[in-house]
Structures are given as structure tokens and as C-alpha cells.
Design an enzyme around this catalytic site. Structure first.
Site, PDB file in Angstrom:
ATOM      1  N   ARG A 252     -48.235 -28.002 -49.486  1.00  0.00           N
ATOM      2  CA  ARG A 252     -47.827 -27.299 -50.681  1.00  0.00           C
ATOM      3  C   ARG A 252     -48.827 -27.169 -51.568  1.00  0.00           C
ATOM      4  O   ARG A 252     -49.677 -27.416 -52.178  1.00  0.00           O
ATOM      5  CB  ARG A 252     -47.006 -28.760 -51.226  1.00  0.00           C
TER       6      ARG A 252
ATOM      7  N   GLU B  49     -48.848 -26.336 -54.635  1.00  0.00           N
ATOM      8  CA  GLU B  49     -48.628 -26.771 -56.274  1.00  0.00           C
ATOM      9  C   GLU B  49     -49.846 -26.851 -57.017  1.00  0.00           C
ATOM     10  O   GLU B  49     -50.804 -26.953 -56.543  1.00  0.00           O
ATOM     11  CB  GLU B  49     -47.816 -27.839 -56.117  1.00  0.00           C
TER      12      GLU B  49
ATOM     13  N   ARG C 217     -51.901 -38.422 -58.541  1.00  0.00           N
ATOM     14  CA  ARG C 217     -50.849 -38.835 -57.416  1.00  0.00           C
ATOM     15  C   ARG C 217     -50.501 -37.384 -56.747  1.00  0.00           C
ATOM     16  O   ARG C 217     -49.336 -37.650 -56.183  1.00  0.00           O
ATOM     17  CB  ARG C 217     -49.941 -39.364 -58.183  1.00  0.00           C
ATOM     18  N   HIS C 218     -51.096 -36.360 -56.915  1.00  0.00           N
ATOM     19  CA  HIS C 218     -50.730 -35.208 -55.928  1.00  0.00           C
ATOM     20  C   HIS C 218     -51.869 -34.776 -55.145  1.00  0.00           C
ATOM     21  O   HIS C 218     -52.962 -34.638 -55.535  1.00  0.00           O
ATOM     22  CB  HIS C 218     -49.976 -34.125 -56.991  1.00  0.00           C
TER      23      HIS C 218
ATOM     24  N   GLU D  85     -42.240 -41.878 -57.817  1.00  0.00           N
ATOM     25  CA  GLU D  85     -41.382 -41.721 -56.574  1.00  0.00           C
ATOM     26  C   GLU D  85     -42.271 -41.719 -55.178  1.00  0.00           C
ATOM     27  O   GLU D  85     -43.062 -41.132 -55.014  1.00  0.00           O
ATOM     28  CB  GLU D  85     -40.697 -40.206 -56.729  1.00  0.00           C
TER      29      GLU D  85
ATOM     30  N   SER E 201     -37.681 -39.056 -50.666  1.00  0.00           N
ATOM     31  CA  SER E 201     -36.755 -38.208 -51.195  1.00  0.00           C
ATOM     32  C   SER E 201     -35.914 -38.050 -49.715  1.00  0.00           C
ATOM     33  O   SER E 201     -36.383 -37.928 -48.579  1.00  0.00           O
ATOM     34  CB  SER E 201     -37.070 -36.905 -51.499  1.00  0.00           C
TER      35      SER E 201
ATOM     36  N   ARG F 217     -49.071 -42.021 -50.927  1.00  0.00           N
ATOM     37  CA  ARG F 217     -48.506 -42.645 -51.822  1.00  0.00           C
ATOM     38  C   ARG F 217     -48.037 -44.125 -51.695  1.00  0.00           C
ATOM     39  O   ARG F 217     -48.176 -45.079 -52.343  1.00  0.00           O
ATOM     40  CB  ARG F 217     -47.110 -41.729 -52.437  1.00  0.00           C
TER      41      ARG F 217
END
Length: 433
Positions: free
Chosen positions: A211, A213, A219-220, A356, A359, A407
Site C-alpha cells: 500500500r 500510503e 503502526r503502519h 484496529e 476488517s 499488528r
């Protein structure tokens, strides 16, 4: 080395060859000790200077820490040694000498910054604590795979080079594929849905996702390892059951099989979450977040849950919990809405009190509704023809979810930075090693 004995297996009375790294050298004058380390532990090598060959003693005691050696000799009982035994060397072979100056201290006596550790990951994994962490990660994956097989899943592998992104053209890494534009896949979502329409019906995958991002947070990651599940003939409630079961299996596997590693990491007690994670509707979640008073502005219907809100709700709940019945407008096109309340989706998230984790949701299996979902989110259904056309040929109701290994390990072990849970992290600043 065919005749090598692991240090943990060396017993008094053996004549053994042990091999590994020079962990430490202690010179006490007439006697000296070399502590040799391998993957199973450490063993003491004793040098009695007056009674041993001078060249053998000099070779052993002149070694730099982290040099690779093999030592052959008699194993004797010695209660004062770290493991209760020691080896009196007859032969010492220097296999690979290390430079005297190391970029970090594998013994752990001197701390190193995370960036230094990641730049020198090979050395970092010689530390007992780091090694223990990745042994726990491996157990998580083993336990999760076993849990999936217990509920009748088939493991699959889907493409990581794709023509279109799972959710459109955002957050994608473009590549050139034989003169065509292609992308690194951001999720196996569409492919695993196609599989539940095949003869397999219930599938899982453990694999990388990418990804693009712009995050730069603890945490990413831009490359992560995801655990994906998808099953035909289940709804979102049953998918949550499977999700909880799999996560509990990971914790139980670590509790049962990683006692030594947990002790190395300083855990006096490792808690497995209790069964029956609470299931809060999205509406209830924002009400409870607002009631904590932790946010500067109150959340309203349609807002995503901010990090501060997730943490406030996590403290309020006190453990893992699901958030269900999200607004349709903030969930992807492939999540099914309630027929009698189309503003609500059958999507859910599994939350740890810190963040989180998962999902998921029930998927839209009806072709016309699926195409409408594409259009409602500004996506061109024709770009996803390989996916949508299969829904014309009898696609069963299905549901699924995905969560990141990093995570899961981060929250399980209360790590401060997600990069600690991946061997060679990829983020905005790090492309090497």
C-alpha cells in the site's frame, strides 16, 4: 557439519563438536572461558592455559566477538557454568572471523536505536530477545494455519502483480509489466472472493500486500503480511466467529509453545483473551467514544473512528471487541448492505484496545447490486470485468476478513513500533536492507 552437536544437547561424558558464534570471552589469568552461542543456547569452553597447547589457547582467546567457530572436546559437568556443563577443547576451527568493531552489540548489554537494529538485522537477530520475538511470530502463523484447517479451509496463493487495484487506483505502487502499466496488489480481496465461487468454497491466504500510503507512524507499513479468510455460505456474524476463533488460536499457541521465548521477553504471565468478544454497533461505538470526553470534537454519524477515539473506546471496553453495522458510505463496494436498511453495511472491524486489527464483512454476491456499488464509489465496473463477470455464473453468499500479522504480534507483545515485528520493514524511508 554432519557431526555437530547443538549446545543444548551436549551432556557430561560426551565427546562433541559444537559450533556457533563467540558470545563472550572471559580471561581470568591462568584460566579463561569462551562462551559459544548457537540457536539452542550457550555453552562454556574452558581454557586452562598452563595445561593446553599454546597455539590453541592463543587462537581461542584472540577471537573477536561474533566470530564463527567450531570446537571439539570433552563435555564435563560444571555447576558454575551458565548451563551446568563446559567443553575442554582439543580442536578449535575458526570458520569466519568477525571484525572487532560491531555496529551493534548482539549480547544486548549495550542498547541500539531501532534504525541501527534494522540496518543490521542479521546481527540484531542474534540477540535473544529479537530471536524470541520472531520465534513467537512463527508460532502465530503455525497456530493460525492449523486453526484454518480445523474449520475446513484450503490455503491459496493469489497474484501480487495486478492490472487494477482492489479498491481503485489510489494507494497503489505502479510497476511496468512487459510494457504495460501494472500494480503491486493492495489486497487479495477480489481473488479470494472468486475462489469461494469455485469448488474450494472456504479459503485462506497468508501473504504480502503493498500500500502506497504516505503514513509515517509506529503502526503502519507499506508492505505487510496479511492473513485473509473467505468462506461461502456464511454471513458476517459467522465470519466474526471464525475471526475470533483464529485469533484465540494464535494466543493459545504462543501460550502453550513459547514459554521460553515469553520468559526471554520478560513476560511473567501471558494472558490469552477470554472468548466472546463484545460486538458493538458503529452507532454504539461513537456514542461510547463521545461519552469518554477524550476527543476535542464529538463524532457524528459517518465519521471514521480516529486513533484517539479507538484508544478511548479500547480503554472503556478493556479488551478485544468488534465494531459492526458500519455506515455503507464508508465501507468498500464489495461489502453488502442490509436490504431493509441500505444505509447500514454488514461490515465489521475487530479492534484491540490499541488499534484496529481486522476488517471484514459479508460480501455482495448479487451481480446487479455489486455493479451498483462500483458506480456509487466512482469506480468503472469494466476495469474489474475479470471479477464481476464471475458473479453472473452463480456466486454464493459469502463473507470474510483480513488482519495483519505485524499488528497482531505488535499488540500481542505490546511492542512500541510495528517495525519490530517484521524482519525487513518497508516504509517511506526504508527500501534497504
Amino acid at each position: 557439519m554432519q557431526d555437530r552437536t547443538y549446545t543444548a544437547d551436549a551432556e557430561p561424558g560426551d565427546h562433541a563438536t559444537v559450533a556457533g558464534w563467540v558470545h563472550e570471552i572471559r580471561d581470568l589469568g591462568g584460566i579463561a572461558f569462551l562462551i559459544l552461542r548457537d540457536t539452542s543456547g550457550k555453552i562454556q569452553i574452558k581454557f586452562e592455559k598452563e595445561e593446553m597447547d599454546e597455539d590453541l589457547v592463543e587462537t581461542g582467546l584472540d577471537l573477536a566477538r561474533e566470530s564463527v567457530v567450531s570446537v571439539t572436546g570433552a563435555v564435563e559437568e560444571e555447576p558454575r557454568a551458565p548451563t551446568g556443563v563446559e567443553v575442554t577443547p582439543e580442536e578449535l576451527d575458526v570458520i569466519a572471523e568477525a571484525e572487532p568493531e560491531l555496529p551493534l552489540d548482539p549480547s544486548g548489554k549495550v542498547d541500539a536505536e531501532l534504525s541501527t537494529r534494522l540496518d543490521n538485522r542479521t546481527l540484531d537477530l542474534r540477540k535473544e530477545e529479537t530471536k524470541a520475538l520472531f520465534e513467537i511470530r512463527a508460532e502465530v502463523l503455525r497456530a493460525v494455519r492449523e486453526s484454518f484447517r480445523e474449520i475446513g479451509c484450503t490455503e491459496i496463493n493469489t497474484p501480487k502483480i495486478v492490472a487494477t487495484g482492489t479498491e481503485g487506483g489510489t494507494e497503489l505502487f505502479p510497476i511496468t509489466y512487459f510494457g504495460q502499466e501494472a500494480f503491486m496488489n493492495q489486497s487479495p480481496q477480489l481473488f479470494k472472493q472468486l475462489m469461494v465461487g469455485s469448488g474450494l468454497e472456504r479459503v485462506f491466504e497468508v501473504g504480502p500486500i503493498f500500500r502506497a500510503e504516505e503514513h509515517n507512524t509506529p503502526r503502519h507499513l507499506n508492505e505487510a503480511t496479511m492473513i485473509d479468510f473467505e468462506s461461502a455460505f456464511i454471513d458476517h456474524e459467522e465470519a466474526m466467529d471464525a475471526c475470533e476463533r483464529t485469533l484465540l488460536a494464535a494466543y493459545e499457541g504462543v501460550a502453550e509453545n513459547c514459554e521460553k521465548q515469553l520468559e526471554t521477553l520478560g513476560y511473567e504471565e501471558f494472558e490469552v483473551p477470554e472468548e466472546g468478544f463484545p460486538r458493538l454497533s458503529y452507532e454504539e461505538a461513537i456514542e461510547r467514544i463521545n461519552a469518554t470526553g477524550e476527543l476535542d470534537e464529538q463524532l457524528v454519524w459517518g465519521d471514521d473512528l480516529p486513533t484517539e477515539g479507538e484508544k478511548a473506546l479500547g480503554q472503556d471496553v478493556g479488551g478485544h471487541y468488534f465494531v459492526t453495522d458500519w455506515p455503507s458510505e464508508i465501507k468498500p463496494f464489495y461489502i453488502q448492505d442490509y436490504d431493509d436498511e441500505p444505509e447500514l453495511s454488514k461490515g465489521f472491524d475487530l479492534m484491540h484496545p490499541r488499534m484496529e486489527l481486522v476488517s471484514g464483512g459479508q460480501r455482495e454476491h448479487r451481480y446487479d447490486h455489486l455493479v451498483e456499488g462500483f458506480e456509487a464509489q466512482g469506480l468503472d465496473p469494466e476495469q474489474f470485468d475479470y471479477y464481476t463477470k464471475m458473479f453472473k455464473y452463480g456466486m454464493p453468499p459469502h463473507a470474510g476478513w483480513a488482519y495483519g500479522v505485524e499488528r497482531l504480534v505488535m499488540t500481542m507483545l505490546d511492542l512500541g513500533n510495528i517495525r519490530e515485528a517484521v524482519l525487513f520493514p518497508r516504509d517511506r524511508q526504508r527500501l534497504s536492507p
